[in-house]
Design a protein around this motif. Sequence first.
Motif, PDB file in Angstrom:
ATOM      1  N   SER A  13     -46.857  30.673-109.809  1.00 60.22           N
ATOM      2  CA  SER A  13     -46.279  31.912-109.275  1.00 60.22           C
ATOM      3  C   SER A  13     -46.695  32.153-107.824  1.00 60.22           C
ATOM      4  O   SER A  13     -45.903  32.637-107.014  1.00 60.22           O
ATOM      5  CB  SER A  13     -46.707  33.100-110.147  1.00 60.22           C
ATOM      6  N   LEU A  14     -47.953  31.802-107.490  1.00 62.85           N
ATOM      7  CA  LEU A  14     -48.414  31.968-106.108  1.00 62.85           C
ATOM      8  C   LEU A  14     -47.712  30.987-105.180  1.00 62.85           C
ATOM      9  O   LEU A  14     -47.408  31.316-104.026  1.00 62.85           O
ATOM     10  CB  LEU A  14     -49.925  31.780-106.040  1.00 62.85           C
TER      11      LEU A  14
ATOM     12  N   ILE B  57     -49.831  18.268-108.451  1.00 61.20           N
ATOM     13  CA  ILE B  57     -50.117  17.416-107.293  1.00 61.20           C
ATOM     14  C   ILE B  57     -51.334  17.938-106.543  1.00 61.20           C
ATOM     15  O   ILE B  57     -52.220  17.169-106.137  1.00 61.20           O
ATOM     16  CB  ILE B  57     -48.888  17.348-106.362  1.00 61.20           C
ATOM     17  N   ILE B  58     -51.411  19.262-106.357  1.00 61.01           N
ATOM     18  CA  ILE B  58     -52.559  19.867-105.667  1.00 61.01           C
ATOM     19  C   ILE B  58     -53.844  19.630-106.449  1.00 61.01           C
ATOM     20  O   ILE B  58     -54.891  19.301-105.880  1.00 61.01           O
ATOM     21  CB  ILE B  58     -52.320  21.373-105.449  1.00 61.01           C
ATOM     22  N   LEU B  59     -53.777  19.789-107.773  1.00 63.93           N
ATOM     23  CA  LEU B  59     -54.956  19.559-108.603  1.00 63.93           C
ATOM     24  C   LEU B  59     -55.453  18.119-108.482  1.00 63.93           C
ATOM     25  O   LEU B  59     -56.662  17.866-108.424  1.00 63.93           O
ATOM     26  CB  LEU B  59     -54.626  19.880-110.064  1.00 63.93           C
ATOM     27  N   GLU B  60     -54.515  17.177-108.452  1.00 62.99           N
ATOM     28  CA  GLU B  60     -54.910  15.772-108.348  1.00 62.99           C
ATOM     29  C   GLU B  60     -55.533  15.485-106.993  1.00 62.99           C
ATOM     30  O   GLU B  60     -56.500  14.721-106.891  1.00 62.99           O
ATOM     31  CB  GLU B  60     -53.705  14.864-108.580  1.00 62.99           C
ATOM     32  N   ILE B  61     -55.013  16.096-105.932  1.00 66.23           N
ATOM     33  CA  ILE B  61     -55.579  15.895-104.595  1.00 66.23           C
ATOM     34  C   ILE B  61     -56.994  16.456-104.524  1.00 66.23           C
ATOM     35  O   ILE B  61     -57.904  15.841-103.963  1.00 66.23           O
ATOM     36  CB  ILE B  61     -54.678  16.555-103.529  1.00 66.23           C
TER      37      ILE B  61
ATOM     38  N   PHE C  56     -55.647  27.333-101.704  1.00 64.53           N
ATOM     39  CA  PHE C  56     -56.504  27.464-102.877  1.00 64.53           C
ATOM     40  C   PHE C  56     -57.850  26.795-102.651  1.00 64.53           C
ATOM     41  O   PHE C  56     -57.925  25.661-102.192  1.00 64.53           O
ATOM     42  CB  PHE C  56     -55.819  26.849-104.102  1.00 64.53           C
ATOM     43  N   GLY C  57     -58.909  27.542-102.989  1.00 62.42           N
ATOM     44  CA  GLY C  57     -60.247  27.001-102.867  1.00 62.42           C
ATOM     45  C   GLY C  57     -60.746  26.370-104.145  1.00 62.42           C
ATOM     46  O   GLY C  57     -61.382  25.324-104.140  1.00 62.42           O
TER      47      GLY C  57
END
Length: 234
Positions: A79-80, A104-108, A70-71
């Motif tokens: 879902s992805l 977790i990805i959003l926080e990173i 994700f960019g």
Amino acid sequence: MYFANTTSPTKYVVRCKERSCPWRVTGTNQLNHERVKTFIPNHTCSLRLSGDDNPLVTAAWAAETCLGLFGRPEEIKPSLIINYIKLHWGIVISYRKAHMAKEIILEIKCGNAKDSYRILLAYAHELVRSNYGSNIHILRERELFRNRDDSFLRLFWAFGSFIRSLRPLVLLDGTHLRGKYHAILLVACAVDGDGGLFPISFVVVKNENDDSWSWFLTHFHRNIMSSEDKVITV
């Protein structure tokens, strides 16, 4: 699954706990760089690996696996994450676990909400410095309740370019903000020359009530309407 070392510390085999099952991963680990040499994705055992959720997969692992996909934050969807892990690893995870991986990805990528509130004063200073004519006001707990609590309570801001483009008719509305700290966003908008809406000022408050709207409109009148000679309808 369990980790089984083979001929040396630089080689590894990861295989299913059920020894008769062919599922396995083999690879090497040299200079802290792991390389997968063999991957057999099919399970023939009775373990629950093809149901609604694989109990051996953590949200942290799913996040690390999908981090590079994700960019932009709006592209991150549970879902992805589910589809990618199923396609590349043959593993099914639940929507709840995929949603945790998304957080977790959003926080990173974006940082967390708590740290963002900590730099609010610095953001306010930079906003006023880089946007001529902008106004921003932060209200903290101690200013309203006369205590020592320095935590955030309310925020008002208006960009200078929007203030200079103020129209005679101003529309007010509010919406809920989603995230760790649930808040309300109050907005004052106007209509431009093409009939479209553009925002003039914003307020973030904990609750939408008469006191919050009164605080918003007080700052709106003091910082925006007071500099205008024409009549404005709200």
